[in-house]
Scaffold this motif. Sequence first.
Motif, PDB file in Angstrom:
ATOM      1  N   SER A  80       0.824  -1.210   0.000  1.00 38.45           N
ATOM      2  CA  SER A  80       0.000   0.000   0.000  1.00 38.45           C
ATOM      3  C   SER A  80       0.855   1.255   0.000  1.00 38.45           C
ATOM      4  O   SER A  80       0.353   2.360  -0.157  1.00 38.45           O
ATOM      5  N   SER A  81       2.187   1.104   0.183  1.00 38.31           N
ATOM      6  CA  SER A  81       3.130   2.233   0.091  1.00 38.31           C
ATOM      7  C   SER A  81       4.515   1.666  -0.160  1.00 38.31           C
ATOM      8  O   SER A  81       4.793   0.483   0.107  1.00 38.31           O
ATOM      9  N   ALA A  82       5.404   2.520  -0.691  1.00 39.85           N
ATOM     10  CA  ALA A  82       6.766   2.070  -0.984  1.00 39.85           C
ATOM     11  C   ALA A  82       7.512   1.750   0.298  1.00 39.85           C
ATOM     12  O   ALA A  82       8.347   0.830   0.352  1.00 39.85           O
ATOM     13  N   GLU A  83       7.211   2.479   1.359  1.00 33.03           N
ATOM     14  CA  GLU A  83       7.936   2.264   2.629  1.00 33.03           C
ATOM     15  C   GLU A  83       7.557   0.930   3.267  1.00 33.03           C
ATOM     16  O   GLU A  83       8.278   0.428   4.145  1.00 33.03           O
ATOM     17  N   GLU A  84       6.464   0.345   2.855  1.00 32.70           N
ATOM     18  CA  GLU A  84       6.014  -0.894   3.467  1.00 32.70           C
ATOM     19  C   GLU A  84       6.859  -2.099   3.041  1.00 32.70           C
ATOM     20  O   GLU A  84       6.838  -3.144   3.669  1.00 32.70           O
ATOM     21  N   ALA A  85       7.619  -1.948   1.934  1.00 35.14           N
ATOM     22  CA  ALA A  85       8.392  -3.070   1.396  1.00 35.14           C
ATOM     23  C   ALA A  85       9.474  -3.491   2.386  1.00 35.14           C
ATOM     24  O   ALA A  85      10.207  -2.675   2.928  1.00 35.14           O
ATOM     25  N   SER A  86       9.576  -4.787   2.640  1.00 37.41           N
ATOM     26  CA  SER A  86      10.597  -5.327   3.550  1.00 37.41           C
ATOM     27  C   SER A  86      10.779  -6.801   3.276  1.00 37.41           C
ATOM     28  O   SER A  86       9.955  -7.439   2.626  1.00 37.41           O
ATOM     29  N   ILE A  87      11.857  -7.342   3.796  1.00 38.53           N
ATOM     30  CA  ILE A  87      12.127  -8.777   3.617  1.00 38.53           C
ATOM     31  C   ILE A  87      11.098  -9.623   4.349  1.00 38.53           C
ATOM     32  O   ILE A  87      10.818 -10.755   3.974  1.00 38.53           O
ATOM     33  N   ASP A  88      10.500  -9.047   5.412  1.00 39.22           N
ATOM     34  CA  ASP A  88       9.528  -9.828   6.177  1.00 39.22           C
ATOM     35  C   ASP A  88       8.339 -10.210   5.308  1.00 39.22           C
ATOM     36  O   ASP A  88       7.863 -11.344   5.345  1.00 39.22           O
ATOM     37  N   THR A 155      15.169  -9.468 -10.097  1.00 38.48           N
ATOM     38  CA  THR A 155      14.162  -8.670 -10.803  1.00 38.48           C
ATOM     39  C   THR A 155      13.854  -7.438  -9.961  1.00 38.48           C
ATOM     40  O   THR A 155      13.933  -7.491  -8.731  1.00 38.48           O
ATOM     41  N   PRO A 156      13.496  -6.301 -10.577  1.00 38.55           N
ATOM     42  CA  PRO A 156      13.190  -5.097  -9.793  1.00 38.55           C
ATOM     43  C   PRO A 156      11.826  -5.212  -9.127  1.00 38.55           C
ATOM     44  O   PRO A 156      10.935  -5.911  -9.610  1.00 38.55           O
ATOM     45  N   LEU A 157      11.670  -4.527  -7.999  1.00 37.78           N
ATOM     46  CA  LEU A 157      10.387  -4.420  -7.307  1.00 37.78           C
ATOM     47  C   LEU A 157       9.826  -3.026  -7.573  1.00 37.78           C
ATOM     48  O   LEU A 157      10.499  -2.027  -7.328  1.00 37.78           O
ATOM     49  N   TYR A 158       8.586  -2.961  -8.080  1.00 40.29           N
ATOM     50  CA  TYR A 158       7.971  -1.698  -8.448  1.00 40.29           C
ATOM     51  C   TYR A 158       6.866  -1.324  -7.465  1.00 40.29           C
ATOM     52  O   TYR A 158       6.230  -2.187  -6.852  1.00 40.29           O
ATOM     53  N   TYR A 159       6.659  -0.054  -7.355  1.00 37.26           N
ATOM     54  CA  TYR A 159       5.471   0.467  -6.679  1.00 37.26           C
ATOM     55  C   TYR A 159       5.000   1.690  -7.455  1.00 37.26           C
ATOM     56  O   TYR A 159       5.751   2.649  -7.598  1.00 37.26           O
ATOM     57  N   GLU A 160       3.767   1.571  -7.989  1.00 36.94           N
ATOM     58  CA  GLU A 160       3.180   2.641  -8.816  1.00 36.94           C
ATOM     59  C   GLU A 160       4.120   3.030  -9.954  1.00 36.94           C
ATOM     60  O   GLU A 160       4.311   4.191 -10.269  1.00 36.94           O
ATOM     61  N   GLY A 161       4.739   2.014 -10.578  1.00 38.40           N
ATOM     62  CA  GLY A 161       5.557   2.225 -11.762  1.00 38.40           C
ATOM     63  C   GLY A 161       6.993   2.632 -11.481  1.00 38.40           C
ATOM     64  O   GLY A 161       7.771   2.798 -12.416  1.00 38.40           O
ATOM     65  N   GLU A 162       7.395   2.793 -10.228  1.00 36.11           N
ATOM     66  CA  GLU A 162       8.755   3.208  -9.888  1.00 36.11           C
ATOM     67  C   GLU A 162       9.477   2.047  -9.190  1.00 36.11           C
ATOM     68  O   GLU A 162       8.901   1.318  -8.365  1.00 36.11           O
TER      69      GLU A 162
END
Length: 1000
Positions: A80-88, A155-162
């Motif tokens: 739901s946000s870019a900051e939410e991304a984590s290994i967990d 592979t890259p991880l995207y959020y809203e195209g970035e």
Amino acid sequence: MSGANEKVKYGRVAVILLAAVVVIAAFVLFITMNNERINEQNAKYLQGSTEQSARRIDEWMTDSQTEIRLLASMYENTLSSAEEASIDGIENLAVYTKFDYVTYSTLDGTTYDDRGQEGNAQDREYYTQGIEGNSGVCAMGESLFYGDLSVIFYTPLYYEGEVIGVIAGAYREDSMESFLSTYFFGEQTNTYLCSRDGAVVAHSSASYSNDVENAQDLYFEGGTSSDISRADLEAAFYNGTSVTFDYRGSAGSGMAYVMQLPNYDWMLMRTFPSTITDAMTARANIAGMVFVGLVALALVAVAAYFLVQTIRQRSKLLSESEHATGIVNSSLALFRRFAVIDLAHNTYEYLKDDGIKDDLPRHGEYNMFRYYWQTRFASEEDAEAMKVALTPEYIREHLTADVPYLHLEYRLADPETGEVSWNQASMIPLTRDSEGTVQSVLMSVQDVTDVKEREIETRNALEDAFREAERASKAKSDFLNSMSHDIRTPMNSIMGLTAIATMYLDDPERVKDCLAKITTSSRHLLGLINEVLDMAKIESGNLGLTEEDFDLPETVESLLSIMTPQINDKKLELKVEIADIQHEHVVGDPMRLQQVFVNIMGNSVKFTPEGGTVSLRIKELPSRIKGSGCYEFTFSDTGCGMSEDFVKKVFDPFTRANDSRVTKVEGTGLGMSIVRSVVNLMNGTIDVQSKLGEGTTFTVTVYMKLREGDEHDLSRFEGLRVLVADDEVAACEAACELLRSVGMEPDYVLSGDEAVEAVRRAVDEARDYVAIILDWKMPGKSGIEAAAEIREIVSDDLPIIILSAYDWTAVEQEARAVGVDAFISKPLFRSRLIHVMKGLLEAGDGAEAEPVSEYEVLAQSDFSGHRVLLTEDNSIAAAIALDILGMTGVEVEHAENGRLAVEALLDHEPGYFDFVFMDIQMPVMNGYQAASAIRAAAQGEGLDGTTIDPRPDLAEIPIVALTADAFADDVARARAAGMNAHMSKPMEIELLVKTLKEWL
């Protein structure tokens, strides 16, 4: 003598020596050929094994690449946000992959693996490539967390195209060693995964394979398996070509084969140790030495040996021959007959003759062959065609040098059973003369009955579909012809009435009558147009439903108010009944539901002759869907009915009964098709029962979500006595049951006279009623007549209510004059009853009459002090809207397109306009674009992308669509563009006033 013996002895010795030389030479030749054969065999085995492994590794790498991309895609959908991304979060999904471990790298290179370790991967290829938006695979000599060799898929991880990070899955050295491990004849061999410069990326688990860092270092120039140079080997790696070469390393020597992976820029190299070849050669040489020993013992043994070899070879040839024969026989099983036809000598010979009786020999003259089959064809058409096709001239003419075969299809009839089968004869040239002309052919015959039957079925299905399309096209053509008449009829009425009104401008009553008829004709014309547009929406799949709160009583009352004038005009009797309605407040699409009701009841009115009856019964059934109510609406009439054949297609579009009784009835033939489509969208059902000449019954069952209704304090009604008078027992019982549900104590009578007597008796016994409910139309004494007599008996404080399914406005003045306090529409809903009773019993001054005309609605509305911006490009529509809005007291300014509307709002100070009416289809800038531009201006975005001072007021100003785009998806699109509500053209006065009240 001794000399002769000596000669014989020397002769024998010479023969023996010669034999020994021959044997030794044969032995050397055998060893040489055997070594070459084994080397060649092993080289092919090595090549085949490597190619098979390359395909397997290529598929594994592709699957791994897909797996890491799927992991990233699945995780992106959870963010739901870019900051939410984590290994967990990734770790929960990674357990379903095959990787040894998974890592996640942030934008600054900080990397975490799914075992809780942390590092920095800024210097790693997979990080730099992934951050740039690339996916791929790479090898790391020293992995970030374990220091060993790893193959990494990233592979890259995207959020809203970035790109916000990089996800990688890795296989460690142990896994790669196990994956690449290979055995040849029980001995482990080396397998290397290399880059294009020869550098070893991964290797098998053999311990001695760890010493090799570059595959080209294994090159051995003195080998015999290949004659390539080191430069050739380097070029092969560089160009990605396959090559075999001899190698020598610390663990031995042998052959090696190199090839590129099919879809990756990596090379696979596999070795075939010379120890395996030597062992195989040694075993073969020992066999040769045994053979030589046996030959040396006796030439007989040598002969016997060759005899045994000959026998074995013969057995092998026989086995191969049997195998080939089995294959041929299996192929022959596909065909019923094979025949060789010699055109040059006019003969034939059957190689296989299934299905032929003894009356045709296996070989003979070709003329006999042709005559025999001409008598077996199933039709004269086939016989004539095949008579020509089997002639030598036809075969020679069509089997030219560039035609490989002929196909001939025909039908055969079994002479005993008459069963017909399809056959396909194929003719293949066997010999040609010097000029290329066919001299003999092989004819094979195959039974293709199943194939032809399926082909015929498919063709028939296509023909049926074509006929159905033609029928639909004709139906639409007929529909257009009918519509031309149906549309012109109300249009002619409108034009004619307009002309009449113009001629009688000094006669207000005549003009008022013309205007009323014009309104009726206009609504009829609008209904025809709406049906056509709805059908177009249904066929394109764009018909949708809205979800809004509404009250079932209001929808039913609206239906009756629409249909009552038509019912009265045809002097029909209307019966309305409700049963067990527990939930009146629902969520759904009231417009579409009413459209269903109007179409069905409209047909009942159209096709019921004067004096007939139209009935509506509403019942709430037990619902199997939690949170939803199940409602059954039954529409019955005593009209002309429908035939059984027409009932089957009553829901087909553009369909109307071809009956002299209904041909003069106007309609599109689309109403019932639209009804079924709408009911299906509501997950409901519709059933029709009809009998010609007796009438029709439609039963509609729909599910609608329930919502909480208004809570009422019913303690005021507890124990109050009420009298109900209606000539129908069922109606009385239903009304009494409803009154009892709110705490009252009802009695009922079945006529006006009985009602008067019941009231008089109650007064004499001092058990007065607190309210009287009278049906308007009762045999004998009507409700109004009964009310007049009752009012003479009771005081003016006792409420008298008229209950009717008809429009009471015509008799309202008379009813109120005799003392009637209020009116309630049939069917009697609980909420309506409570509302009226509370108003009468608590207020005590009777129910206030609602406005009865659109003019009164406007006259009673006062929106002075407010300013509205009307956006409309059509000058006539704008003039009408300006006049109507002006009657409400509101001040109106006009913009001719969406761009002018936006500029008007921006040019005036905040609060200048209180409201915006927005048309949709306009030049320069349409309504959707204008609404979006208005909302964008609130954030500081001006027209044409310019920057302006933010106008927060434009985020709040109400914008309502006023448009002819009236479908559900049009409403949704208007809201998506930033509009607050939607009104469809033509403008409805009550809805206009309601909208202004809501937003002003």
